[in-house]
Design a protein around this motif. Sequence first.
Motif, PDB file in Angstrom:
ATOM      1  N   ILE A 127       0.862  -1.728  -0.200  1.00 18.96           N
ATOM      2  CA  ILE A 127       0.254   0.308  -0.037  1.00 18.96           C
ATOM      3  C   ILE A 127       0.981   1.572  -0.077  1.00 18.96           C
ATOM      4  CG2 ILE A 127      -1.804   1.175   1.521  1.00 18.96           C
ATOM      5  CD1 ILE A 127      -2.746  -1.594   2.529  1.00 18.96           C
ATOM      6  N   ALA A 161      -5.358  -3.113  -2.753  1.00 20.63           N
ATOM      7  CA  ALA A 161      -3.987  -2.245  -2.531  1.00 20.63           C
ATOM      8  C   ALA A 161      -4.407  -0.916  -3.474  1.00 20.63           C
ATOM      9  CB  ALA A 161      -2.966  -2.643  -2.669  1.00 20.63           C
ATOM     10  N   ALA A 213      -6.889  -7.791   1.696  1.00 22.95           N
ATOM     11  CA  ALA A 213      -5.847  -8.012   0.750  1.00 22.95           C
ATOM     12  C   ALA A 213      -5.354  -9.053   0.476  1.00 22.95           C
ATOM     13  CB  ALA A 213      -4.655  -6.865   1.171  1.00 22.95           C
TER      14      ALA A 213
END
Length: 318
Positions: A105, A185, A171
Amino acid sequence: MQNQFLRFLLWRMVQFLPVVAMATLTIFSLIQLVPGDPAATIAGEYATAENIEAIRHSLGLDRPLWEQYGIWLWNAAQGDLSNSLLSGLPVMDEVLRRLPSTLTIAVLALCIAVIVGVPLGVLAATRADTMLDRLVTGIASLGVAVPNFWLGMILVSIFALGFGWFPTTGARPISEDFWGALHHAALPAATLATGGIAEIARQLRSSLIEVLQSQYVRTLRAKGLPNYLILWKHGLRNAALTLLTVIGLVFNHMLGATVATEAVFAISGTGSMIVNAAINKDFPVVQGAVFVLVLIVIVMNLIIDLFYSLLDPRVKKG
């Protein structure tokens, strides 16, 4: 030249050792100031004083603080960040399991911030004091002011729930599914990138305006050098050190801001692990995870210093 660079690299690494030592001492000291007794939390609500004291002794919490710090530092230097008080699992294993999601991220957010922020900064600098410049500056100011958690919820409402283009939560491991990890992300990274875009655009604009209004650039214009060549070959090169500084600061801020972003998007990353561990008074997890993040920040600063030396040889002599 190569030997000089290697000496510079070695000297910078030696300089960072005291920084790492001070970071470990700060982290350990701050953890001690957090109210609550981990032994009482583990023992449960109806535990007796004897039970709590036995747990404190088994965990080494009854030892002097300097001895606890020395043991933790020695173990950390060998890659052992102790075990979780609640799960009993090694903290290092838990951090390494969750860290890729956080770094995915943060790195993606940094890439977005640079790709969007640099052109906006250049555009505003080359159109200084025009309507376009004021528009870019206004948008940048708004980007700095908007809270990440609020923006994240707005992005989820529009692009995840509304259009269905992105997943709302969770995720994927980037090592198993690269494009799937980037897809998951995207919204968290866009949330983090907003402030970075604004900061990069603002700082680059100010630095470029200063360079483009310098006597050096006026001389180049008087010699008939094209504006695009002045901008790309001379303007951006002179503003590169400022840009690198801002990029390093933006990444460090993004790494810390992942705590709120992971909470909004229900991502099982390092940030959410720190929050949960702090709530449950699992201090070894908090201590170990924060230490790893601090190490990443220190390494990032080292990388920025190395780029300084490549762009400006005078840095090596400083």
